[in-house]
Design a protein around this motif. Structure first.
Motif, short mmCIF file in Angstrom:
data_model
loop_
_atom_site.label_atom_id
_atom_site.label_comp_id
_atom_site.label_asym_id
_atom_site.label_seq_id
_atom_site.Cartn_x
_atom_site.Cartn_y
_atom_site.Cartn_z
N ALA A 1 0.80 -1.22 0.00
CA ALA A 1 0.00 0.00 0.00
C ALA A 1 0.84 1.27 0.00
N TYR A 2 2.09 1.19 0.49
CA TYR A 2 2.85 2.43 0.69
C TYR A 2 4.11 2.51 -0.18
N ILE A 3 4.22 1.63 -1.15
CA ILE A 3 5.38 1.63 -2.03
C ILE A 3 5.48 2.92 -2.83
N ALA A 4 4.36 3.36 -3.40
CA ALA A 4 4.36 4.59 -4.20
C ALA A 4 4.66 5.81 -3.34
N ASP A 5 4.17 5.81 -2.10
CA ASP A 5 4.43 6.94 -1.19
C ASP A 5 5.92 7.02 -0.87
N GLU A 6 6.56 5.86 -0.68
CA GLU A 6 8.00 5.86 -0.43
C GLU A 6 8.76 6.40 -1.64
N ALA A 7 8.34 6.00 -2.83
CA ALA A 7 9.02 6.46 -4.05
C ALA A 7 8.93 7.98 -4.18
N ARG A 8 7.76 8.54 -3.86
CA ARG A 8 7.61 10.00 -3.94
C ARG A 8 8.45 10.71 -2.89
N ALA A 9 8.49 10.17 -1.67
CA ALA A 9 9.29 10.78 -0.62
C ALA A 9 10.77 10.73 -0.97
N LYS A 10 11.19 9.62 -1.55
CA LYS A 10 12.60 9.48 -1.95
C LYS A 10 12.94 10.44 -3.08
N ALA A 11 12.05 10.54 -4.06
CA ALA A 11 12.29 11.45 -5.19
C ALA A 11 12.33 12.90 -4.74
N GLY A 12 11.54 13.21 -3.71
CA GLY A 12 11.49 14.58 -3.19
C GLY A 12 12.50 14.86 -2.10
N SER A 13 13.36 13.87 -1.79
CA SER A 13 14.38 14.02 -0.74
C SER A 13 13.76 14.50 0.57
N ARG A 14 12.63 13.88 0.92
CA ARG A 14 11.95 14.26 2.15
C ARG A 14 12.46 13.42 3.32
N GLY A 15 12.57 14.05 4.49
CA GLY A 15 12.95 13.33 5.69
C GLY A 15 14.28 12.63 5.57
#
Length: 205
Positions: free
Chosen positions: A112-126
């Motif tokens: 469920a959260y794979i796409a959310d991780e990809a976006r956070a990684k691409a955005g250099s968040r946290g």
């Protein structure tokens, strides 16, 4: 009549233990499908050591602050914590922590959260803006920091709520419409996010 799945749901006063663990009453709840950096864990940035674990804990605490929290049990882990999907109001807490960049998705438990991780990684968040050990690797290197079973005190309030796979099933059971806070309500069935799931069909003029 469609089958109705009984799911154990917990509510109560909430306290954030770390970035993926809550306490409700005397029970510990581990957020399903994610792994957040541990409270004592640090990450490295160009500016030096960053207390990323403390920030993860503060982020989860802010997400639950002042909001009604509901946790639906999935299983129990080896630390006797209840593994659950938890919502603070309409916020999926697992998704929010991954999206903020303080937790990684666990695809072997949930996709469920794979796409959310990809976006956070691409955005250099946290944590994605730093150099860090995966939480599981950090725990393996710091066994003294492993979670401990929570002492049993006043138990969380548990109730059995009906679970409907979709609005057709809810309507067939005579439960629709379902208002936010009522048993059986899920944000996924509230298409317009107005707090009412499975509303009557509206005729086009």
């Amino acid at each position: 009549m469609p089958a109705m799945i009984q799911a154990q749901v917990y509510t109560g006063s909430v306290y954030a233990i770390d970035g993926d663990t809550l306490e409700i009453g005397g029970d510990r709840f581990r957020l399903h499908g994610i792994d957040a950096v541990e409270k004592a864990q640090t990450c490295m940035t160009d500016a030096g050591v960053w207390n990323c674990g403390s920030e993860a804990t503060a982020t989860l605490a802010a997400l639950v602050d002042g909001r009604p929290v509901e946790c639906r049990q999935v299983e129990r882990d080896k630390y006797d914590r209840i593994v659950a999907t938890c919502h603070a109001g309409r916020i999926d807490l697992s998704q929010a922590m991954v999206d903020a960049g303080y937790a990684v998705a666990l695809p072997h438990f949930s996709d469920a959260y794979i796409a959310d991780e990809a976006r956070a990684k691409a955005g250099s968040r946290g944590i994605w803006a730093s150099r860090f050990d995966l939480p599981a690797d950090w725990r393996a290197a710091h066994p003294d920091a492993a979670p401990r079973p929570a002492p049993r005190r006043k138990p969380a309030v548990a109730r059995y709520a009906p679970y409907y796979r979709d609005c057709n099933e809810a309507r067939a059971a005579g439960a629709a419409p379902i208002y936010h806070g009522q048993p059986g309500y899920r944000p996924e069935m509230d298409g317009d996010n107005d707090g009412i799931a499975c509303e009557p069909y509206r005729r086009r003029r």
